[in-house]
Scaffold this motif. Structure first.
Motif, mmCIF file in Angstrom:
data_model
loop_
_atom_site.group_PDB
_atom_site.id
_atom_site.type_symbol
_atom_site.label_atom_id
_atom_site.label_comp_id
_atom_site.label_asym_id
_atom_site.label_seq_id
_atom_site.Cartn_x
_atom_site.Cartn_y
_atom_site.Cartn_z
ATOM 1 N N ASP A 51 34.286 32.007 -9.695
ATOM 2 C CA ASP A 51 34.848 30.720 -10.075
ATOM 3 C C ASP A 51 33.797 29.955 -10.882
ATOM 4 O OD1 ASP A 51 36.708 28.726 -10.238
ATOM 5 O OD2 ASP A 51 36.650 28.169 -8.119
ATOM 6 N N ALA A 68 34.705 21.844 -9.626
ATOM 7 C CA ALA A 68 35.439 22.937 -10.260
ATOM 8 C C ALA A 68 36.347 22.346 -11.325
ATOM 9 C CB ALA A 68 36.257 23.684 -9.210
ATOM 10 N N GLU A 69 37.073 23.200 -12.017
ATOM 11 C CA GLU A 69 37.991 22.724 -13.049
ATOM 12 C C GLU A 69 39.018 21.753 -12.492
ATOM 13 O OE1 GLU A 69 40.187 25.278 -15.726
ATOM 14 O OE2 GLU A 69 38.362 26.431 -16.049
ATOM 15 N N ASP A 70 39.466 21.998 -11.258
ATOM 16 C CA ASP A 70 40.502 21.158 -10.659
ATOM 17 C C ASP A 70 39.956 19.902 -9.986
ATOM 18 O OD1 ASP A 70 39.381 22.951 -8.813
ATOM 19 O OD2 ASP A 70 41.191 23.071 -7.597
ATOM 20 N N GLY A 71 38.656 19.659 -10.071
ATOM 21 C CA GLY A 71 38.087 18.425 -9.532
ATOM 22 C C GLY A 71 36.932 18.660 -8.590
ATOM 23 N N ALA A 87 40.309 18.342 -4.364
ATOM 24 C CA ALA A 87 40.345 19.753 -4.765
ATOM 25 C C ALA A 87 39.809 20.641 -3.640
ATOM 26 C CB ALA A 87 39.552 19.967 -6.046
ATOM 27 N N ARG A 90 42.458 20.903 -0.869
ATOM 28 C CA ARG A 90 43.507 21.869 -1.210
ATOM 29 C C ARG A 90 43.044 23.296 -0.919
ATOM 30 N NH1 ARG A 90 43.594 18.693 -5.655
ATOM 31 N NH2 ARG A 90 45.277 17.196 -5.665
ATOM 32 N N ARG A 91 41.823 23.602 -1.337
ATOM 33 C CA ARG A 91 41.293 24.950 -1.116
ATOM 34 C C ARG A 91 41.129 25.242 0.368
ATOM 35 N NH1 ARG A 91 37.011 26.512 -5.869
ATOM 36 N NH2 ARG A 91 38.355 25.926 -7.607
ATOM 37 N N ALA A 177 49.712 12.280 -7.420
ATOM 38 C CA ALA A 177 49.368 13.570 -8.017
ATOM 39 C C ALA A 177 50.085 14.745 -7.373
ATOM 40 C CB ALA A 177 47.853 13.789 -7.943
ATOM 41 N N GLU A 178 50.391 14.672 -6.122
ATOM 42 C CA GLU A 178 50.997 15.818 -5.424
ATOM 43 C C GLU A 178 52.474 15.872 -5.630
ATOM 44 O OE1 GLU A 178 49.329 18.309 -3.331
ATOM 45 O OE2 GLU A 178 47.761 17.501 -4.555
#
Length: 178
Positions: A51, A68-71, A87, A90-91, A177-178
């Protein structure tokens, strides 16, 4: 020119603020810390191999944030513990079997928690049995959607038993956002 390069295209000196040549070197230790704090497998879920992660450092060179790219995934505190970003939440939800690492709330609390308001014990529908005061966790809706991330103020038993009091101090709400 990237943020980690100087005007001459060279990497910044060791310990300089921002990303540096040691970013990938930090990941094994960060994974170990995540596994210890959140449970087995959390480190690999938060910081997977391959990643494209950016490690921001303090002026002393200590890892401070992992992005990361998603925040923002996590902030690495001076106490050696992570605080979650959305982010990262979520992970973590993807890696842990429900209800581990989360507090579940219903429709009544959803709009408030999304805005970043704290979760009160009387609105907790379910909670991971391992949750202790001070633990970082995700706040989710009964349907599994991430609403916020924050810090537990009560143990899992207290969240289930109490009708008053703050259960989770929300650090960041998911907004619309969700």
């Amino acid at each position: 020119m990237t943020a980690s390069e100087t005007d001459e295209g060279e990497s910044p000196p060791e310990g300089a603020r921002g990303t540096g040549p040691r970013a990938d070197d930090d990941l094994p230790a960060l994974r170990t810390t995540a596994d210890y704090q959140f449970g087995a497998g959390a480190g690999g879920a938060l910081f997977p191999e391959g990643d494209d992660l950016r490690v921001e450092r303090s002026s002393s060179g200590r890892p401070q944030q992992v992005i990361a790219e998603d925040g923002r995934l996590v902030t690495y505190g001076t106490d050696g513990r992570f605080t979650l970003g959305l982010a990262g939440g979520r992970r973590l939800l993807d890696a842990l079997d429900a209800p581990a690492g989360r507090v579940v709330v219903g429709d009544e609390s959803e709009p408030f928690v999304r805005e970043g308001k704290n979760v009160f014990a009387k609105f907790v529908a379910a909670v991971g049995p391992e949750v202790r005061p001070g633990d970082e966790l995700a706040v989710v809706h009964e349907d599994g959607r991430l609403l916020a991330v924050g810090r537990a103020e009560l143990s899992a038993d207290a969240m289930r038993d109490f009708d008053t009091g703050m259960a989770v101090m929300v650090r960041e709400g998911a907004g619309d956002a969700e």
